[in-house]
Design an enzyme around this catalytic site. Structure first.
Site, PDB file in Angstrom:
ATOM      1  N   HIS A 146      -8.310  -5.073  -0.336  1.00 51.46           N
ATOM      2  CA  HIS A 146      -6.897  -4.432   0.075  1.00 51.46           C
ATOM      3  C   HIS A 146      -5.923  -5.121   1.012  1.00 51.46           C
ATOM      4  O   HIS A 146      -4.870  -5.277   0.905  1.00 51.46           O
ATOM      5  CB  HIS A 146      -6.819  -2.941   0.196  1.00 51.46           C
ATOM      6  CG  HIS A 146      -5.698  -2.053   0.279  1.00 51.46           C
ATOM      7  ND1 HIS A 146      -4.839  -2.121  -0.771  1.00 51.46           N
ATOM      8  CD2 HIS A 146      -5.295  -1.464   1.183  1.00 51.46           C
ATOM      9  CE1 HIS A 146      -3.887  -1.389  -0.624  1.00 51.46           C
ATOM     10  NE2 HIS A 146      -4.099  -0.973   0.638  1.00 51.46           N
ATOM     11  N   ASP A 201      -8.911  -6.389  -4.692  1.00 56.22           N
ATOM     12  CA  ASP A 201      -8.436  -5.129  -3.920  1.00 56.22           C
ATOM     13  C   ASP A 201      -9.103  -3.919  -5.062  1.00 56.22           C
ATOM     14  O   ASP A 201      -8.662  -3.888  -5.909  1.00 56.22           O
ATOM     15  CB  ASP A 201      -6.960  -4.912  -4.090  1.00 56.22           C
ATOM     16  CG  ASP A 201      -6.417  -3.652  -3.566  1.00 56.22           C
ATOM     17  OD1 ASP A 201      -7.408  -2.700  -3.149  1.00 56.22           O
ATOM     18  OD2 ASP A 201      -5.356  -3.544  -3.374  1.00 56.22           O
ATOM     19  N   SER A 244       0.735  -1.320   0.007  1.00 55.90           N
ATOM     20  CA  SER A 244       0.042  -0.095  -0.068  1.00 55.90           C
ATOM     21  C   SER A 244       1.032   1.324   0.052  1.00 55.90           C
ATOM     22  O   SER A 244       1.680   1.386  -0.841  1.00 55.90           O
ATOM     23  CB  SER A 244      -0.798  -0.062   1.259  1.00 55.90           C
ATOM     24  OG  SER A 244      -1.848   0.978   1.259  1.00 55.90           O
TER      25      SER A 244
END
Length: 385
Positions: A355, A322, A157
């Site tokens: 995610h 995601d 991320s």
């Protein structure tokens, strides 16, 4: 905490603090005259300091990536499933460094720290920091630890953005870059989510223009709402449906605004728990760092040109469900790397976790990570011989 520490755990770890007296010039035009970074290490650094791996954390992460701080801990570090003896990031082979970034709230200098010029808590006066600033401070930490080149730098991320920046800013200081569930820049939708979160926090009456700690208040409602919103984006529709569906607390509708659906209870719990461990000003700063990151903007919008400086090999990993950082965003990076003539591998992993899947020990994901790091480790051993 288990009664017995698992054999594949790094065990009990003690955080360390590195102090820096050299001023750090920030992208925003301001500077920090001095600062500190809290970090943990796992494994043993070899004689020529060539086996080090740096872990870059995401928005709400910190330095405690693996192991336990005491036998009373309820759970291990946030990436304990990947870091340890025999795991994907094998501490029998590698020396792992994990830090809390500047502007964090877990021991590194940030808005909850004391401003040396005023003697008061920094609060809203803490300057805006960027991914570029984090990477510069991480490089200084590496210098202090005697690490010239990392065997790999890994991040998911927002952490993946830091890895990309490392490959551009310090191309000779890493052998491999592992970018997981990330993006080369935020989309308008992602910036919008961050802005709603910031507004939730700043409109809380207890925010006090960011000076809540000096005024002995906490914007818990605003920060909790921001976390609830973010948490929705970290999960996939499939995972939310399979875990919660339309499960209810009662046999029939209560026709009021109390908790009725289990998903409501879950989100409220996540929001409340977050306010007990995270700082609102830090949340604002972290989301702005996300918004500002765009290395292609420095090269006329051409990401491949921005990545031309990189000399390391890359592993990109994305997850099919995601939608915060979809596989298409990772593929933008892959395409740019291929265009720039770089060595890159890419794994799109089937997983319904959304995610947050980058935090899970998914077999194909862990195999891809372990395969790369084992190969890098073998190269280091061969060169030493």
């Amino acid at each position: 905490m288990p009664d017995v520490i698992p054999v594949d755990s790094v065990g009990i770890v003690t955080p360390k603090i590195a102090q820096f007296a050299e001023p750090l010039a920030l992208t925003c035009g301001k500077s920090l005259t001095s600062y500190q970074l809290i970090y943990e290490t796992y494994g043993t650094l070899n004689q020529d300091a060539s086996n080090a791996i740096l872990i870059c954390h995401a928005l709400s992460g910190d330095h405690h990536a693996a192991g336990y701080h005491s036998m009373d801990d309820k759970k291990p570090g946030w990436w304990d499933s990947a870091i340890g003896p025999g795991k994907a990031i094998d501490t029998n082979t590698h020396f792992v460094v994990s830090l809390n970034n500047l502007s964090g709230c877990c021991g590194s200098t940030g808005p909850t720290s004391i401003n040396p010029e005023t003697g008061k808590i920094w609060g809203a006066d803490f300057p805006i920091v960027t991914v570029e600033d984090w990477v510069e401070s991480q490089a200084r930490l590496a210098d202090k630890l005697g690490i010239k080149t990392f065997a790999a730098i890994i991040g998911g991320s927002l952490g993946g953005m830091q890895v990309l920046e490392w490959s551009i800013r310090f191309p000779d200081r890493l052998r491999a870059a592992v970018v997981i569930a990330s993006a080369p820049k935020l989309s308008a939708q992602n910036i919008a989510f961050n802005e709603v979160a910031r507004q939730s926090i700043s409109r809380d009456p207890d925010f006090r223009h960011g000076n809540y700690l000096n005024e002995e208040t906490l914007p818990k409602n605003g920060l909790g709402l921001a976390r609830m919103l973010a948490h929705i984006t970290y999960l996939s529709d499939d995972s939310m449906d399979s875990k919660f569906g339309r499960k209810m607390r009662h046999d029939a509708f209560q026709y009021n605004y109390d908790i009725e659906f289990e998903i409501e209870s879950y989100l409220r719990y996540q929001g409340e728990a977050f306010t007990n461990r995270f700082d609102a000003n830090t949340y604002l700063l972290m989301t702005k760092a996300l918004d500002y990151f765009d290395p292609a903007a420095r090269t006329g919008g051409d990401l491949s040109k921005a990545l031309e400086k990189a000399t390391c090999e890359f592993l990109l990993v994305s997850f099919t469900t995601d939608w915060r950082f979809s596989p298409a965003r990772s593929e933008e990076i892959v395409d740019a790397l291929v265009k720039a003539g770089k060595k890159v591998s890419y794994a799109k992993v089937e997983e319904d976790g959304g995610h947050d899947a980058f935090l899970f020990p998914i077999p194909r994901y862990m195999a891809a990570l372990k395969g790369l790091l084992n190969r890098i480790g073998n190269q280091i051993k061969e060169e030493a011989n």
